[in-house]
Design a protein around this motif. Structure first.
Motif, PDB file in Angstrom:
ATOM      1  N   GLN A  38      70.844  37.254  51.832  1.00  0.00           N
ATOM      2  CA  GLN A  38      71.624  37.524  50.623  1.00  0.00           C
ATOM      3  C   GLN A  38      73.089  37.221  50.909  1.00  0.00           C
ATOM      4  O   GLN A  38      73.652  37.730  51.888  1.00  0.00           O
ATOM      5  N   ASN A  44      69.433  35.185  46.040  1.00  0.00           N
ATOM      6  CA  ASN A  44      68.741  35.620  47.245  1.00  0.00           C
ATOM      7  C   ASN A  44      67.766  34.537  47.683  1.00  0.00           C
ATOM      8  O   ASN A  44      67.112  33.901  46.864  1.00  0.00           O
ATOM      9  N   TYR A  87      67.295  40.904  54.780  1.00  0.00           N
ATOM     10  CA  TYR A  87      66.349  41.956  54.424  1.00  0.00           C
ATOM     11  C   TYR A  87      64.940  41.530  54.809  1.00  0.00           C
ATOM     12  O   TYR A  87      64.564  40.373  54.633  1.00  0.00           O
ATOM     13  N   GLN A  89      60.838  42.397  54.014  1.00  0.00           N
ATOM     14  CA  GLN A  89      59.983  42.931  52.943  1.00  0.00           C
ATOM     15  C   GLN A  89      58.526  42.740  53.361  1.00  0.00           C
ATOM     16  O   GLN A  89      58.132  41.642  53.759  1.00  0.00           O
TER      17      GLN A  89
ATOM     18  N   VAL B  37      63.938  44.148  40.865  1.00  0.00           N
ATOM     19  CA  VAL B  37      64.474  44.725  42.099  1.00  0.00           C
ATOM     20  C   VAL B  37      65.845  45.322  41.793  1.00  0.00           C
ATOM     21  O   VAL B  37      66.664  44.696  41.115  1.00  0.00           O
ATOM     22  N   GLN B  39      69.485  46.982  43.216  1.00  0.00           N
ATOM     23  CA  GLN B  39      70.402  47.071  44.349  1.00  0.00           C
ATOM     24  C   GLN B  39      71.603  47.904  43.934  1.00  0.00           C
ATOM     25  O   GLN B  39      72.489  47.418  43.220  1.00  0.00           O
ATOM     26  N   LEU B  45      67.925  46.472  48.894  1.00  0.00           N
ATOM     27  CA  LEU B  45      67.054  46.084  47.790  1.00  0.00           C
ATOM     28  C   LEU B  45      65.941  47.112  47.622  1.00  0.00           C
ATOM     29  O   LEU B  45      65.343  47.544  48.613  1.00  0.00           O
ATOM     30  N   TYR B  47      62.389  47.780  45.449  1.00  0.00           N
ATOM     31  CA  TYR B  47      61.331  47.196  44.627  1.00  0.00           C
ATOM     32  C   TYR B  47      61.032  48.134  43.471  1.00  0.00           C
ATOM     33  O   TYR B  47      60.701  49.299  43.671  1.00  0.00           O
ATOM     34  N   TRP B 112      64.812  33.879  42.433  1.00  0.00           N
ATOM     35  CA  TRP B 112      65.522  35.086  42.022  1.00  0.00           C
ATOM     36  C   TRP B 112      66.502  34.761  40.888  1.00  0.00           C
ATOM     37  O   TRP B 112      67.103  33.673  40.872  1.00  0.00           O
TER      38      TRP B 112
END
Lengths: 107, 122
Positions: A38, A44, A87, A89, B37, B39, B45, B47, B112
């Motif tokens: 990011q 992202n 990040y 996930q 998402v 933030q 982040l 979900y 995104w």
């Protein structure tokens, strides 16, 4: 839900160096871990999925490893554009939870 | 090319509602679910859940059950996030995201939106 613990929270390095970021899952997620970058003003970016598969367009200096509960993102020979937030996930089960992030800063 | 374009920043008071849009282009909208998402400022982040764009069925993560609503305008290839009865802790940037076909039930997000900042202030 699977809890994802990322470390370190902050990391300082210089261009040309190599760094590693870790992500630990609270239970086994097989190999299904993704890494994102990011950066301010940019969308992202998915870097790696399924633990070690590079997404199209990800430079080869990025690599991912691990399975089960422990995973690592390694960036070799850092470039100036690599500094930012990272990040993890898990994409093994719903909900696809994220780690808290690692800020990679210029030393 | 595939794009997700979100609506602009919002300034709302506690107790009000906000609706964020995410317009998709470059692919068949109903072929991929849309994810949301959150933030919060200076945070990571989170979900929120997803909506099946074929059936319209939303699924919410536990922290987002109740005041959060995902819905679609399929004819416009647009997904929406509505937050009702806004609270201070809802102040955040909200992203829509789309996965890609990776051969698994859950695939990570290759696309995104740019994010929509929601500011909650009295």
């Amino acid at each position: 839900d699977v809890q994802m613990t990322q470390s370190p929270s902050n990391l300082a390095a210089s261009p040309g160096e190599s760094v590693s970021i870790n992500c630990k899952a609270s239970k086994s997620i097989s190999k299904y871990l993704a890494w994102y970058q990011q950066k301010p003003g940019k969308a992202n970016k998915l870097l790696i999925y399924s633990g070690s598969t590079l997404q199209s367009g990800t430079p080869s200096r990025f690599s991912g490893s691990g399975s089960g509960t422990d995973f690592t993102l390694t960036i070799r020979n850092l470039e100036p554009e690599d500094f930012g937030l990272y990040y993890c996930q898990q994409h093994n089960e719903y909900p696809n939870t994220f780690g808290a992030g690692t800020k990679l800063e210029l030393k | 090319q595939i794009q997700l374009v979100q609506s602009g920043p919002e300034l709302k008071k506690p107790g009000e509602s906000v609706k964020i849009s995410c317009k998709a282009s470059g692919y068949t909208f109903t072929n991929y679910g849309m994810y949301w998402v959150k933030q919060a400022p200076g945070q990571g982040l989170q979900y929120m859940g997803w909506i099946n764009t074929e059936t319209g069925k939303p699924t919410y993560a536990d922290d987002f059950k109740g005041r959060f609503v995902f819905f679609l305008e399929t004819s416009a290839s647009t997904a929406y996030l509505q937050i009702n009865n806004l609270k201070n802790e809802d102040m955040a940037t909200y992203f829509c995201a789309r996965s890609f076909w990776c051969g698994l039930q859950w695939c990570p997000f290759a696309y995104w939106g740019q994010g929509t900042l929601v500011t909650v202030s009295s």
